[in-house]
Scaffold this motif. Structure first.
Motif, PDB file in Angstrom:
ATOM      1  N   ASP A  62       0.882  -1.162   0.000  1.00  0.00           N
ATOM      2  CA  ASP A  62       0.000   0.000   0.000  1.00  0.00           C
ATOM      3  C   ASP A  62       0.920   1.212   0.000  1.00  0.00           C
ATOM      4  OD1 ASP A  62      -2.835   1.273   0.791  1.00  0.00           O
ATOM      5  OD2 ASP A  62      -1.320   2.166   2.082  1.00  0.00           O
ATOM      6  N   SER A  63       0.414   2.348  -0.419  1.00  0.00           N
ATOM      7  CA  SER A  63       1.285   3.518  -0.495  1.00  0.00           C
ATOM      8  C   SER A  63       1.914   3.873   0.840  1.00  0.00           C
ATOM      9  CB  SER A  63       0.504   4.712  -1.048  1.00  0.00           C
ATOM     10  OG  SER A  63      -0.572   5.052  -0.188  1.00  0.00           O
ATOM     11  N   GLU A  64       1.288   3.481   1.964  1.00  0.00           N
ATOM     12  CA  GLU A  64       1.818   3.810   3.285  1.00  0.00           C
ATOM     13  C   GLU A  64       2.286   2.599   4.083  1.00  0.00           C
ATOM     14  OE1 GLU A  64      -0.105   7.096   5.663  1.00  0.00           O
ATOM     15  OE2 GLU A  64      -1.734   6.682   4.260  1.00  0.00           O
ATOM     16  N   TRP A  65       2.214   1.404   3.523  1.00  0.00           N
ATOM     17  CA  TRP A  65       2.469   0.209   4.326  1.00  0.00           C
ATOM     18  C   TRP A  65       3.367  -0.785   3.601  1.00  0.00           C
ATOM     19  CZ3 TRP A  65       0.471  -0.605   9.290  1.00  0.00           C
ATOM     20  CH2 TRP A  65      -0.508   0.303   9.708  1.00  0.00           C
ATOM     21  N   LEU A  66       4.268  -1.389   4.376  1.00  0.00           N
ATOM     22  CA  LEU A  66       5.067  -2.528   3.935  1.00  0.00           C
ATOM     23  C   LEU A  66       4.600  -3.785   4.646  1.00  0.00           C
ATOM     24  CD1 LEU A  66       8.720  -1.163   4.393  1.00  0.00           C
ATOM     25  CD2 LEU A  66       7.400  -1.142   2.268  1.00  0.00           C
ATOM     26  N   ASN A 129       6.005   6.769   7.456  1.00  0.00           N
ATOM     27  CA  ASN A 129       5.610   8.098   7.943  1.00  0.00           C
ATOM     28  C   ASN A 129       4.896   8.912   6.880  1.00  0.00           C
ATOM     29  OD1 ASN A 129       8.227   8.395   6.592  1.00  0.00           O
ATOM     30  ND2 ASN A 129       8.219  10.501   7.334  1.00  0.00           N
ATOM     31  N   ARG A 130       5.156   8.641   5.611  1.00  0.00           N
ATOM     32  CA  ARG A 130       4.446   9.301   4.513  1.00  0.00           C
ATOM     33  C   ARG A 130       4.224   8.304   3.381  1.00  0.00           C
ATOM     34  NH1 ARG A 130       6.722  15.464   3.548  1.00  0.00           N
ATOM     35  NH2 ARG A 130       6.608  16.155   5.732  1.00  0.00           N
ATOM     36  N   PRO A 131       3.216   8.547   2.570  1.00  0.00           N
ATOM     37  CA  PRO A 131       2.968   7.638   1.445  1.00  0.00           C
ATOM     38  C   PRO A 131       4.115   7.664   0.435  1.00  0.00           C
ATOM     39  CG  PRO A 131       1.070   9.079   1.840  1.00  0.00           C
ATOM     40  CD  PRO A 131       2.196   9.606   2.668  1.00  0.00           C
ATOM     41  N   VAL A 132       4.273   6.574  -0.259  1.00  0.00           N
ATOM     42  CA  VAL A 132       5.168   6.492  -1.417  1.00  0.00           C
ATOM     43  C   VAL A 132       4.273   6.576  -2.645  1.00  0.00           C
ATOM     44  CG1 VAL A 132       6.822   5.073  -2.677  1.00  0.00           C
ATOM     45  CG2 VAL A 132       6.834   5.078  -0.162  1.00  0.00           C
ATOM     46  N   GLY A 403       0.877  13.245   2.699  1.00  0.00           N
ATOM     47  CA  GLY A 403       1.266  12.820   4.034  1.00  0.00           C
ATOM     48  C   GLY A 403       1.944  13.879   4.871  1.00  0.00           C
ATOM     49  N   GLU A 404       1.924  15.142   4.436  1.00  0.00           N
ATOM     50  CA  GLU A 404       2.599  16.203   5.177  1.00  0.00           C
ATOM     51  C   GLU A 404       1.675  16.784   6.229  1.00  0.00           C
ATOM     52  OE1 GLU A 404       5.393  20.105   4.247  1.00  0.00           O
ATOM     53  OE2 GLU A 404       4.057  19.343   2.701  1.00  0.00           O
TER      54      GLU A 404
END
Length: 735
Positions: A62-66, A129-132, A403-404
């Motif tokens: 997910d853009s924010e999760w591994l 901490n922030r999306p990729v 994500g800022e």
């Protein structure tokens, strides 16, 4: 020798994960096999735990999760794979999207700020901490690995000859035998997973059709650098993830919880701005209840790490919100003290960000960032604190789509030039600290005395709303308006104005009238329409508690209403619905009566922000604070609705004695003046009682949803559960 194989395999996790500790300056960084030269495995992450204490791999799901291996974070993986939920003990970074060259600037480098472990296998979800946003995540497979199946694996582990190569390497496994939570595998053509490959992907298919089946977990490491040359076995164990789709979605797709001590358990902040501190009435406190039975705390301005000092009438905590402002995985508390005196300027006001930490708020190195006029940077530094500014009367905190973290701070008593109480708001994001008023370019409305621009604010990842409920529309004093912005900064360095809203616009139902107070309450939530890849739109609820309604030919003065609007990604709007109590015979519960003030407060939530929004996931609660219940005046009530569909459907009436709230209704209790949604509960603050000091009820969503059954509620009350028996307006705000 027949017994050596299973004994060796049982110790493989220790060998694989603990080994990189000896690398000191750099973690291991690629598997034996073929170096990657393109972007086909860019969802693979290099994970560095601590000061290169351990090196592992991971997978962007997910853009924010591994997804990665729990053994990367376990204290002693040879003994136990147990990992505490919450922030990692050691600072952990993840580099994603640099499979072909770790030294490049492609992809992104992020910090891991939260762990959500499995207890049944070597798997953990890791939040960034922030999306990729420039790397596509990989989807999870839905079918188990089969015996004899060939699967590709990848990792940032050692090779035969390199300790820390700069390119991701891949190889092929043959599945030996699948088990319930794992599968034994053998590397094909001499390939093997090496130290540093733990947590790397094991995939079926390639390119856009690739699916994540498992994660590297254990290996014999035959042929890996620094392994005994006599060890030639290339087999190992992979941790299955093909059956974890619903678990991943439930974690990834849920709204963020308030977690001040970053242990993965939800906490609660309850403001009591009328509370006395050191005998000073109305100095104000915020009480923290840590989830999981970890105690309570009191935050006030007499603490040596909180800016200012407690003074009578400060009303510390009159406005609060939460956000992880420093992006460390611990929720931070944003507190407004609009009645704070600064020098000789009475009620000038200020705002503090009080930082969470593993030991609780205020226990970390960074404790408090203060915002007040005449100090700091940007517009705060260049402006002057003046009597009656009331900076911090309203606060909205959150994160942008990138994500800022940001803050929107209302200062409704601010004079613009010589125009008293025209109002202003401050926008803070990164190095930006900029003032916005109706004198700013493109902001709708005119600068007029007593407008109170900034009296209420709301914001989500895409949009910002600043209201002036006392704005004069035409000749109608106090009719009210609202201005909507995007987070994109314009040439002045301010959020870009998109449009204004008031009831004299053709696209808005009704008409502006004196005292409507359009914008007295606001709620804004992200919205994902059908066909959209993300929640790139918003739904805005605007309360007008002073609205006069004609009900069956009879004028009901100040009965109140709420209107909702869809804000598109392009910055346009359309009205969705109008909500009001109506009559005793229609499908909306309650009856519109003079002085009800329907819409004095509103709260909204999207319980599944990653999914396409539905009537079930988009929720609205409306406070009817002056509603009489029977003959009990101003007892108050709440009506809940869906933000989608007709107001006559999916609604529920809540008063004392219903939905789990104890009865009977009490005069002047004004139920509904303090309401706040989370992803699982509606918090109802009753600062005027019951109880000597006020009470808060946490109602499960089933209790406040049409057709739902009542589940057990949680009650917060001074004198109970570790909360001191003291206060004045406990529950004034809940977050």
């Amino acid at each position: 020798m027949e017994h050596a194989r299973p004994l060796r395999l049982a110790a493989l996790t220790a060998a694989l994960v603990v080994g990189p500790i000896a690398l000191c300056a750099a973690p291991a960084s690629a598997a034996i096999g073929t170096p990657v030269t393109d972007t086909s495995y860019d969802y693979t992450a290099q994970v560095v735990v601590g000061d290169h204490d351990r090196g592992c791999s991971g997978v962007l799901v997910d853009s924010e999760w591994l997804l990665t291996a729990a053994s990367c974070f376990a204290d002693n993986p040879a003994v136990s794979l147990a990992v505490p939920a919450g922030r990692p003990k050691l600072r952990t970074t993840a580099t994603v999207g640099r499979g072909s060259d770790l030294s490049s600037s492609a992809g992104a480098v992020r910090e891991v700020v939260e762990l959500v472990p499995r207890t049944d296998r070597d798997v953990v979800l890791a939040r960034l901490n922030r999306p990729v946003t420039n790397v596509a995540p990989i989807g999870l497979a839905t079918t188990a690995p089969a015996a004899g199946e060939e699967l590709k694996f990848a990792g940032f582990g050692r090779t035969r000859t390199e300790w820390a190569p700069l390119a991701l390497h891949t190889g092929t496994y043959t599945v030996d035998a699948p088990a319930t939570t794992s599968a034994t595998v053998t590397g094909k053509d001499g390939t093997a997973a090496c130290m540093g490959d733990t947590g790397g992907p094991v995939v079926r298919g390639s390119g856009a059709s690739a699916q994540l089946v498992a994660l590297n977990s254990q290996s014999f490491q035959g042929g890996c650098l620094a392994i005994d040359p006599a060890e030639t076995r290339t087999g190992g164990v992979a941790a299955r993830v093909d059956d974890l789709g619903s678990w991943v979605n439930s974690k990834v797709g849920a709204p963020r919880v308030t977690d001040f001590n970053c242990d993965g358990v939800e906490d609660t902040a309850i403001a009591d701005p009328k509370a006395a501190v050191g005998g000073k009435d109305g100095a104000g406190v915020v009480r923290i209840v840590y989830g999981g039975g970890k105690g309570t705390a009191e935050i006030n301005q007499d603490l040596d790490w909180v800016n200012g000092g407690s003074e009578a009438g400060d009303w510390f905590g009159e406005a609060t919100d939460t956000v992880d402002y420093n992006e460390d995985g611990c929720t931070d508390l944003v507190v407004g003290t609009p009645s704070e005196d600064l020098g000789t300027a009475t009620d000038a006001g200020m705002v503090d960000v009080l930082y969470g930490a593993p030991g609780g708020i205020g226990t970390g190195t960074l404790k408090d960032t203060n915002f007040q006029q005449g100090a700091g940077t940007g517009s705060f530094k260049s402006s002057t604190a003046e009597t009656g500014d009331r900076t911090g009367q309203s606060i909205a905190a959150g994160t942008t789509a990138a994500g800022e973290p940001f803050l929107v701070i209302g200062s409704p008593g601010e004079a613009i030039g010589t125009v008293a109480k025209a109002g202003m708001a401050f926008y803070v994001r990164g190095t930006t600290a900029i003032a916005i008023s109706q004198d700013s370019t493109g902001v709708p409305g005119g600068v007029e005395a007593n407008d109170g621009f900034g009296s209420t604010v709301a914001a989500d990842a895409g949009h910002i709303v600043i209201a002036a409920p006392n704005e004069t529309i035409g000749t109608d004093a106090g009719a009210g308006n609202a201005a909507v912005f995007s987070h994109t900064l314009n040439s002045e360095g301010r959020p870009t104005p998109l449009f204004g809203l008031d009831q004299d616009l053709d696209a808005v139902s009704g008409g502006a009238e004196p005292g409507d107070q359009f914008g007295k309450s606001l709620a804004l939530v992200s919205y994902r329409p059908s066909g959209a890849a993300t929640a790139n739109e918003s739904i805005l609820a605007v309360g007008s508690p002073g609205e006069d309604m004609d009900i069956d030919g009879v004028s009901k003065v100040d009965t109140g209403m709420v209107q909702t609007f869809r804000i598109t990604a392009a910055g346009t709007f359309s009205q969705l619905s109008t909500y009001y109590s109506g009559t005793a015979s229609d499908a909306v519960p309650g009856t519109s009566e003079a002085g009800d003030r329907f819409g004095q407060s509103v709260a909204a939530v999207n319980t599944a922000p990653r999914a396409v929004s539905t009537a079930a996931t988009m929720k609205l609660a409306v406070g009817i604070t002056d509603e009489a219940v029977g003959t009990t005046a101003k007892a108050g009530a709440i009506t809940t609705f869906s933000l989608l569909g007709s107001p006559s459907a999916n609604n529920r009436w809540i008063e004392a004695g219903t939905s789990g709230i104890p009865g009977p209704a009490g005069a002047n209790q004004r139920l509904g003046q303090s309401i706040h949604y989370t992803g699982t509960h509606l918090y109802v603050g009753m600062p005027n009682g019951p109880g000597s000091y006020g009470t808060v009820y946490s109602l499960p969503l089933s209790n406040v949803t049409a057709g739902g059954s009542n589940a057990t509620i949680t009650t917060f009350q001074p004198g109970q559960g570790g909360l001191p028996a003291a206060g004045g307006r406990f529950g004034y705000v809940v977050r």
